[in-house]
Design a protein around this motif. Structure first.
Motif, PDB file in Angstrom:
ATOM      1  N   VAL A   1       0.783  -1.269   0.075  1.00  0.00           N
ATOM      2  CA  VAL A   1       0.215   0.062  -0.005  1.00  0.00           C
ATOM      3  C   VAL A   1       0.876   1.263   0.045  1.00  0.00           C
ATOM      4  CG1 VAL A   1      -1.614   1.277   1.444  1.00  0.00           C
ATOM      5  CG2 VAL A   1      -1.828  -1.296   1.264  1.00  0.00           C
ATOM      6  N   VAL A   2       0.828   2.233  -1.028  1.00  0.00           N
ATOM      7  CA  VAL A   2       1.677   3.336  -1.127  1.00  0.00           C
ATOM      8  C   VAL A   2       0.670   4.488  -1.641  1.00  0.00           C
ATOM      9  CG1 VAL A   2       3.537   1.986  -1.878  1.00  0.00           C
ATOM     10  CG2 VAL A   2       1.939   2.906  -3.762  1.00  0.00           C
ATOM     11  N   LEU A   3       1.068   5.748  -1.262  1.00  0.00           N
ATOM     12  CA  LEU A   3       0.581   6.970  -1.422  1.00  0.00           C
ATOM     13  C   LEU A   3       1.109   7.211  -2.749  1.00  0.00           C
ATOM     14  CD1 LEU A   3       0.971   9.281   1.580  1.00  0.00           C
ATOM     15  CD2 LEU A   3      -1.263   8.487   0.640  1.00  0.00           C
ATOM     16  N   ASP A   4      -0.189   7.810  -3.781  1.00  0.00           N
ATOM     17  CA  ASP A   4       0.139   7.711  -4.951  1.00  0.00           C
ATOM     18  C   ASP A   4      -1.187   9.040  -5.512  1.00  0.00           C
ATOM     19  OD1 ASP A   4       1.372   7.845  -7.658  1.00  0.00           O
ATOM     20  OD2 ASP A   4       0.305   6.117  -8.160  1.00  0.00           O
ATOM     21  N   ASP A   5      -0.572  10.039  -6.377  1.00  0.00           N
ATOM     22  CA  ASP A   5      -1.799  10.835  -6.910  1.00  0.00           C
ATOM     23  C   ASP A   5      -2.794  10.202  -7.805  1.00  0.00           C
ATOM     24  OD1 ASP A   5      -0.036  12.941  -6.206  1.00  0.00           O
ATOM     25  OD2 ASP A   5       0.871  13.316  -8.137  1.00  0.00           O
ATOM     26  N   GLY A   6      -3.978  10.417  -7.317  1.00  0.00           N
ATOM     27  CA  GLY A   6      -5.175   9.703  -7.911  1.00  0.00           C
ATOM     28  C   GLY A   6      -5.396   8.374  -7.380  1.00  0.00           C
ATOM     29  N   GLY A   7      -5.166   7.996  -6.052  1.00  0.00           N
ATOM     30  CA  GLY A   7      -5.384   6.910  -5.389  1.00  0.00           C
ATOM     31  C   GLY A   7      -6.795   6.743  -5.250  1.00  0.00           C
ATOM     32  N   GLY A   8      -7.469   5.781  -5.509  1.00  0.00           N
ATOM     33  CA  GLY A   8      -8.830   5.638  -5.277  1.00  0.00           C
ATOM     34  C   GLY A   8      -9.782   5.571  -6.442  1.00  0.00           C
ATOM     35  N   ILE A   9      -9.075   6.031  -7.722  1.00  0.00           N
ATOM     36  CA  ILE A   9     -10.007   6.190  -8.784  1.00  0.00           C
ATOM     37  C   ILE A   9     -10.195   4.683  -9.308  1.00  0.00           C
ATOM     38  CG2 ILE A   9      -9.117   8.422  -9.315  1.00  0.00           C
ATOM     39  CD1 ILE A   9      -7.617   6.907 -11.790  1.00  0.00           C
ATOM     40  N   CYS A  10      -9.554   3.577  -8.823  1.00  0.00           N
ATOM     41  CA  CYS A  10     -10.007   2.273  -9.088  1.00  0.00           C
ATOM     42  C   CYS A  10     -11.496   1.829  -8.744  1.00  0.00           C
ATOM     43  CB  CYS A  10      -8.889   1.113  -8.647  1.00  0.00           C
ATOM     44  SG  CYS A  10      -7.204   1.273  -9.301  1.00  0.00           S
ATOM     45  N   GLN A  11     -12.115   2.447  -7.777  1.00  0.00           N
ATOM     46  CA  GLN A  11     -13.367   2.478  -7.494  1.00  0.00           C
ATOM     47  C   GLN A  11     -14.252   2.801  -8.704  1.00  0.00           C
ATOM     48  OE1 GLN A  11     -14.621   3.558  -3.366  1.00  0.00           O
ATOM     49  NE2 GLN A  11     -16.663   2.862  -3.578  1.00  0.00           N
ATOM     50  N   ASP A  12     -13.922   4.126  -9.365  1.00  0.00           N
ATOM     51  CA  ASP A  12     -14.605   4.469 -10.411  1.00  0.00           C
ATOM     52  C   ASP A  12     -14.619   3.310 -11.669  1.00  0.00           C
ATOM     53  OD1 ASP A  12     -15.166   7.697  -9.978  1.00  0.00           O
ATOM     54  OD2 ASP A  12     -13.327   6.888  -9.061  1.00  0.00           O
ATOM     55  N   SER A  13     -13.487   3.073 -11.746  1.00  0.00           N
ATOM     56  CA  SER A  13     -13.372   1.767 -13.149  1.00  0.00           C
ATOM     57  C   SER A  13     -13.941   0.672 -12.506  1.00  0.00           C
ATOM     58  CB  SER A  13     -11.922   1.725 -12.979  1.00  0.00           C
ATOM     59  OG  SER A  13     -11.237   1.337 -12.016  1.00  0.00           O
ATOM     60  N   SER A  14     -13.990   0.090 -11.350  1.00  0.00           N
ATOM     61  CA  SER A  14     -14.540  -0.875 -10.690  1.00  0.00           C
ATOM     62  C   SER A  14     -16.115  -0.885 -10.896  1.00  0.00           C
ATOM     63  CB  SER A  14     -14.130  -1.469  -9.421  1.00  0.00           C
ATOM     64  OG  SER A  14     -12.729  -1.678  -9.586  1.00  0.00           O
ATOM     65  N   THR A  15     -16.575   0.328 -10.483  1.00  0.00           N
ATOM     66  CA  THR A  15     -18.080   0.294 -10.365  1.00  0.00           C
ATOM     67  C   THR A  15     -18.515   0.418 -12.080  1.00  0.00           C
ATOM     68  OG1 THR A  15     -17.767   1.753  -8.369  1.00  0.00           O
ATOM     69  CG2 THR A  15     -19.928   1.885  -9.621  1.00  0.00           C
ATOM     70  N   LEU A  16     -17.778   0.971 -12.901  1.00  0.00           N
ATOM     71  CA  LEU A  16     -18.129   1.045 -14.169  1.00  0.00           C
ATOM     72  C   LEU A  16     -17.979  -0.429 -14.724  1.00  0.00           C
ATOM     73  CD1 LEU A  16     -18.628   2.564 -16.732  1.00  0.00           C
ATOM     74  CD2 LEU A  16     -16.261   3.186 -17.112  1.00  0.00           C
ATOM     75  N   TYR A  17     -17.036  -1.347 -14.410  1.00  0.00           N
ATOM     76  CA  TYR A  17     -17.135  -2.594 -14.972  1.00  0.00           C
ATOM     77  C   TYR A  17     -18.153  -3.420 -14.450  1.00  0.00           C
ATOM     78  CZ  TYR A  17     -15.918  -7.475 -14.790  1.00  0.00           C
ATOM     79  OH  TYR A  17     -15.873  -8.979 -14.754  1.00  0.00           O
ATOM     80  N   HIS A  18     -18.796  -3.212 -13.428  1.00  0.00           N
ATOM     81  CA  HIS A  18     -20.024  -3.935 -12.824  1.00  0.00           C
ATOM     82  C   HIS A  18     -21.028  -3.240 -13.752  1.00  0.00           C
ATOM     83  CE1 HIS A  18     -18.654  -6.590  -9.579  1.00  0.00           C
ATOM     84  NE2 HIS A  18     -17.917  -6.058  -9.560  1.00  0.00           N
ATOM     85  N   ALA A  19     -21.554  -2.046 -14.082  1.00  0.00           N
ATOM     86  CA  ALA A  19     -22.329  -1.664 -14.896  1.00  0.00           C
ATOM     87  C   ALA A  19     -22.236  -1.982 -16.298  1.00  0.00           C
ATOM     88  CB  ALA A  19     -22.381  -0.148 -14.804  1.00  0.00           C
ATOM     89  N   VAL A  20     -21.126  -2.212 -16.882  1.00  0.00           N
ATOM     90  CA  VAL A  20     -20.740  -2.654 -18.045  1.00  0.00           C
ATOM     91  C   VAL A  20     -21.316  -4.129 -18.273  1.00  0.00           C
ATOM     92  CG1 VAL A  20     -18.880  -3.433 -19.725  1.00  0.00           C
ATOM     93  CG2 VAL A  20     -19.021  -1.124 -18.735  1.00  0.00           C
ATOM     94  N   LYS A  21     -20.776  -5.189 -17.103  1.00  0.00           N
ATOM     95  CA  LYS A  21     -21.273  -6.323 -16.999  1.00  0.00           C
ATOM     96  C   LYS A  21     -22.769  -6.579 -17.036  1.00  0.00           C
ATOM     97  CE  LYS A  21     -19.475  -8.365 -13.669  1.00  0.00           C
ATOM     98  NZ  LYS A  21     -19.178  -9.627 -12.906  1.00  0.00           N
ATOM     99  N   GLN A  22     -23.524  -5.474 -16.424  1.00  0.00           N
ATOM    100  CA  GLN A  22     -24.818  -5.652 -16.402  1.00  0.00           C
ATOM    101  C   GLN A  22     -25.443  -5.577 -17.767  1.00  0.00           C
ATOM    102  OE1 GLN A  22     -25.304  -2.892 -13.493  1.00  0.00           O
ATOM    103  NE2 GLN A  22     -26.469  -4.121 -12.011  1.00  0.00           N
ATOM    104  N   SER A  23     -24.821  -4.523 -18.482  1.00  0.00           N
ATOM    105  CA  SER A  23     -25.273  -4.075 -19.972  1.00  0.00           C
ATOM    106  C   SER A  23     -24.999  -5.232 -20.933  1.00  0.00           C
ATOM    107  CB  SER A  23     -24.459  -3.061 -20.139  1.00  0.00           C
ATOM    108  OG  SER A  23     -24.758  -1.756 -19.181  1.00  0.00           O
ATOM    109  N   GLN A  24     -24.005  -6.118 -20.419  1.00  0.00           N
ATOM    110  CA  GLN A  24     -23.862  -7.203 -21.570  1.00  0.00           C
ATOM    111  C   GLN A  24     -22.972  -6.633 -22.557  1.00  0.00           C
ATOM    112  OE1 GLN A  24     -26.656 -10.455 -22.130  1.00  0.00           O
ATOM    113  NE2 GLN A  24     -27.954  -9.654 -20.567  1.00  0.00           N
ATOM    114  N   LEU A  25     -22.051  -5.597 -22.355  1.00  0.00           N
ATOM    115  CA  LEU A  25     -21.012  -5.082 -23.168  1.00  0.00           C
ATOM    116  C   LEU A  25     -19.801  -5.926 -23.312  1.00  0.00           C
ATOM    117  CD1 LEU A  25     -21.648  -1.416 -22.577  1.00  0.00           C
ATOM    118  CD2 LEU A  25     -22.662  -2.779 -24.106  1.00  0.00           C
ATOM    119  N   GLN A  26     -19.027  -5.824 -24.361  1.00  0.00           N
ATOM    120  CA  GLN A  26     -17.843  -6.612 -24.315  1.00  0.00           C
ATOM    121  C   GLN A  26     -16.727  -5.894 -23.878  1.00  0.00           C
ATOM    122  OE1 GLN A  26     -16.441  -6.827 -28.464  1.00  0.00           O
ATOM    123  NE2 GLN A  26     -14.884  -8.314 -28.181  1.00  0.00           N
TER     124      GLN A  26
END
Length: 372
Positions: free
Chosen positions: A267-292
């Motif tokens: 675990v390290v400090l880095d600029d932009g830490g936390g935005i993987c929650q955005d990409s992961s949330t988007l991933y689940h919405a994409v799965k629901q949408s059955q997109l490729q």
């Protein structure tokens, strides 16, 4: 062997006929070879008996002087085109030498049907002028756009781009003998998405929510910035979405703050830490949408905001989350954040492969109906 005497007689007869025709022509036109012979036509114009200057006056007025588009007229410089016409006439209507015999023969050649006509316009002179005019006429348009307000879409109409077709305008101009001003060929191109495309977007095909601790202000800041970058993104049918391309570089210049993130199982400090929650949330919405899904990577350590192994980590320049719109219409991504949540919805045109979502989902709980 043929009779030499008969051959000589035939030759003499042919010579006599040729001389007779030549002399007759010379007498008819008084040896004035600067006049066009009977039947001499250029650009469909009969120039019989015209002098060089008279022929030039008749033909020069056939050259267009300008072009226009809508209410604007653009004069053309035609000096070289005029000079070319005069030079061509000089080769046709002025004797080429001192020999009356050769001049008479050339005169005979010019008698008869329409001649090989000169070019109406000089391309090297006119084409650059058309290119300059195009710069004045061409206008970039804008596609239609849409925004989601209180659960309803507001659509703004686009503007078509205006593009002058230079090759087609040149062809039209070069074929417009006798016109003082010639209309330009200008195309109006509707940009995509069109208003019609956007009005088809009405179905929710993906809707997923995750939660975060608002006490961690730096991380919360980063989650909100990335959500704002994703929000309102339109993806055309067959189009590809790249998280890194849309969100961009995460550094202090773009407003991102240092926050904890996983790097090589540490675990390290880095600029932009936390935005993987955005990409992961988007991933689940994409799965629901059955997109490729085209690219997804998982963290080196488990995360708390989605089920284990169901995350989508990103690192600018290294790891990306990408997917393709496999629906028949545009899709619209709506990303919102509240006090402690991020909710991503995907709107589109539902079909049998991408049905309307029955109900929204989330982790560890589904979103509250009041979370807009």
């Amino acid at each position: 062997m043929k009779n030499p005497k008969l051959f000589l007689i035939s030759g003499l007869l042919f010579l006599q006929v040729a001389v007779s025709i030549t002399l007759a022509t010379s007498v008819t036109y008084d040896m004035d070879y600067a006049k066009a012979p009977e039947g001499f036509q250029v650009w469909g114009i009969d120039l019989s008996g015209r002098t060089n200057n008279e022929a030039y006056q008749y033909l020069e007025r056939e050259i267009p002087r300008g072009v226009f588009y809508q209410d604007s007229t653009y004069p053309l410089t035609i000096t070289q085109s005029q000079n070319n016409l005069q030079s061509w006439l000089n080769t046709q209507l002025i004797p080429e030498g001192d020999s009356w015999w050769m001049n008479a023969v050339n005169h005979l050649k010019r008698m008869g049907p329409e001649q090989l006509s000169p070019e109406l316009l000089d391309e090297n002179e006119i084409y650059p002028q058309l290119e300059n005019i195009a710069q004045q006429i061409n206008k970039g348009g804008k596609p239609a756009s849409m925004q989601l307000h209180n659960g309803k879409f507001a659509i703004q109409s686009g503007l078509p781009s205006v593009v002058m077709d230079i090759p087609a305008s040149w062809e039209h101009l070069n074929e417009s003998k006798g016109l003082n001003s010639v209309p330009l060929v200008v195309n109006s191109l509707e940009l995509t998405p069109t208003e019609s495309d956007l009005r088809k977007i009405k179905d929710v095909i993906g809707d997923y929510t995750t939660y975060f601790d608002p006490i961690n202000t730096a991380r919360t800041n980063n989650v909100r910035l990335a959500a704002n970058a994703i929000d309102g993104k339109l993806i055309e049918p067959g189009g590809e979405f790249s998280f890194n391309q849309v969100v961009g570089k995460r550094d202090k210049e773009t407003g991102y703050l240092p926050a904890y993130t996983f790097v090589d199982q540490t675990v390290v400090l880095d600029d932009g830490g936390g935005i993987c929650q955005d990409s992961s949330t988007l991933y689940h919405a994409v799965k629901q949408s059955q997109l490729q899904v085209l690219e997804r990577n998982t963290h080196s350590l488990p995360v708390t905001y989605v089920p284990k192994g169901q995350d989508a980590t990103v690192a600018y320049g290294l790891l990306d989350f990408r997917f393709r719109n496999t629906t028949q219409g545009y899709i619209y991504i709506n990303a919102r954040t509240g006090n402690n949540w991020i909710r991503i919805r995907i709107y589109g045109v539902a079909d049998e492969n991408h049905p309307v979502l029955a109900e929204p989902d989330g982790y560890p709980i589904k979103p509250d109906p009041n979370m807009k």
